[in-house]
Design an enzyme around this catalytic site. Structure first.
Site, PDB file in Angstrom:
ATOM      1  N   TYR A  33       7.246  -5.547  -1.924  1.00  0.00           N
ATOM      2  CA  TYR A  33       7.132  -6.030  -3.295  1.00  0.00           C
ATOM      3  C   TYR A  33       6.053  -7.094  -3.392  1.00  0.00           C
ATOM      4  CZ  TYR A  33       9.522 -10.502  -2.347  1.00  0.00           C
ATOM      5  OH  TYR A  33       9.847 -11.751  -1.874  1.00  0.00           O
ATOM      6  N   LYS A 147       5.898  -8.297   3.352  1.00  0.00           N
ATOM      7  CA  LYS A 147       6.655  -8.714   2.168  1.00  0.00           C
ATOM      8  C   LYS A 147       7.619  -7.605   1.767  1.00  0.00           C
ATOM      9  CE  LYS A 147       5.992 -11.234  -2.183  1.00  0.00           C
ATOM     10  NZ  LYS A 147       6.584 -12.513  -1.739  1.00  0.00           N
ATOM     11  N   GLU A 179       9.632 -21.641   6.893  1.00  0.00           N
ATOM     12  CA  GLU A 179       9.251 -21.636   5.483  1.00  0.00           C
ATOM     13  C   GLU A 179      10.489 -21.775   4.618  1.00  0.00           C
ATOM     14  OE1 GLU A 179       7.232 -17.928   4.805  1.00  0.00           O
ATOM     15  OE2 GLU A 179       8.789 -16.778   5.807  1.00  0.00           O
ATOM     16  N   LEU A 204       5.528 -15.542   5.825  1.00  0.00           N
ATOM     17  CA  LEU A 204       4.778 -14.732   4.885  1.00  0.00           C
ATOM     18  C   LEU A 204       3.392 -15.332   4.684  1.00  0.00           C
ATOM     19  CD1 LEU A 204       4.936 -12.330   2.879  1.00  0.00           C
ATOM     20  CD2 LEU A 204       5.512 -14.021   1.127  1.00  0.00           C
TER      21      LEU A 204
END
Length: 285
Positions: A33, A147, A179, A204
């Protein structure tokens, strides 16, 4: 008024939208996505999001060409049909529909869905007052650079933070921050250097992260891409997150410890303002 969404070639009211229960995205989270911010009716960093989308598709071996599919035109049409001025466009591509099997099918037609979501991005309470963060062990899978829609653990951690009276969570692995639940983590040290974890399979590859690092380097400020500990973050001059919809948002407390004076710092405010101005100058309509 019902939103207009896009599902597998058609624009339709959200109440009429459906996806097969045999879709690989439903059964295996076999999907990727992207979320692209919209301000002033224009798309922020669209080309960069599409580059990352192509990378994610290639890493999972999903045969889909974003340009051939006309994703930019679809984004534009959704923004127009929903009269979206500020918010986001969510895009998801799965491997497609097939009988349930752990063996990935070779002839499935990818499923494509998009929808808009109106929300304030520019003037937010978090940008003014900062975020309170808690830390938790990072128990996600180890291809976080792709992702994918495997977001159950980040969702669990975001919910835990809310239950504990915080805004979000920073995940920790091997004693170092990886993260946030849906963002990259940054600190500004006593000497004014921006420190953030380097690109790898552990995090990411954030679009906003990359833009912020480029800007910071242009100003002559130091940028250090390395892992940092929770204790180092708690002792930092400033801290902030970056993401497609949070842009640059200050962090003012980590596990109850105030960052700096407990208020959004000048460097973070400056970086956020520059990012928004820079994005506005490059919007895609």
């Amino acid at each position: 008024m019902s939103r207009i969404v896009y599902v597998n070639g058609g624009f339709l009211p959200e109440a009429s939208a459906s996806l097969s229960i045999f879709d690989r995205g439903v059964l295996f989270a076999d999907a990727v996505y992207e979320v692209t911010a919209v301000i002033d009716g224009g798309l922020v960093d669209f080309d960069a999001h599409q580059r990352r989308l192509r990378r994610s598709l290639a890493e999972l071996g999903i045969d889909f060409d974003p340009e051939e599919a006309g994703l930019l035109d679809i984004h534009r049409e959704l923004i127009h049909r929903n009269d979206l001025r500020e918010g986001l466009v969510y895009l998801q591509i799965s491997r497609g529909v097939a009988d349930r099997s752990f063996l990935q099918p070779t002839n499935a037609q990818p499923s494509v869905i998009l929808f808009t979501q109106a929300q304030s991005l520019l003037d937010t309470p978090a940008a003014e007052s900062g975020l309170s963060i808690i830390t938790q062990p990072d128990k996600r899978w180890h291809r976080r650079d792709i992702k994918t829609t495997q977001l159950l653990y980040p969702s669990m951690m975001k919910t835990l933070a809310d239950e504990r009276g915080a805004h979000d969570v920073w995940m920790v692995e091997g004693g170092h921050v990886t993260e946030g639940s849906s963002s990259n983590a940054h600190i500004i040290t006593a000497d004014g250097s921006l420190v953030t974890r380097p690109i790898s399979q552990d995090i990411l590859h954030g679009i906003t992260r990359a833009a912020v690092l480029d800007y910071t380097r242009e100003t002559g400020a130091g940028v250090v891409e390395r892992a940092f500990t929770v204790a180092e973050a708690q002792g930092a001059r400033e801290a902030f997150i970056t993401s497609a919809t949070a842009f640059v948002t200050p962090v003012t407390a980590i596990d109850g410890v105030p960052i700096g004076d407990g208020h959004p710092g000048p460097a973070t405010r400056r970086i956020r303002a520059h990012y928004i101005d820079h994005s506005r100058s490059r919007l895609q309509y």
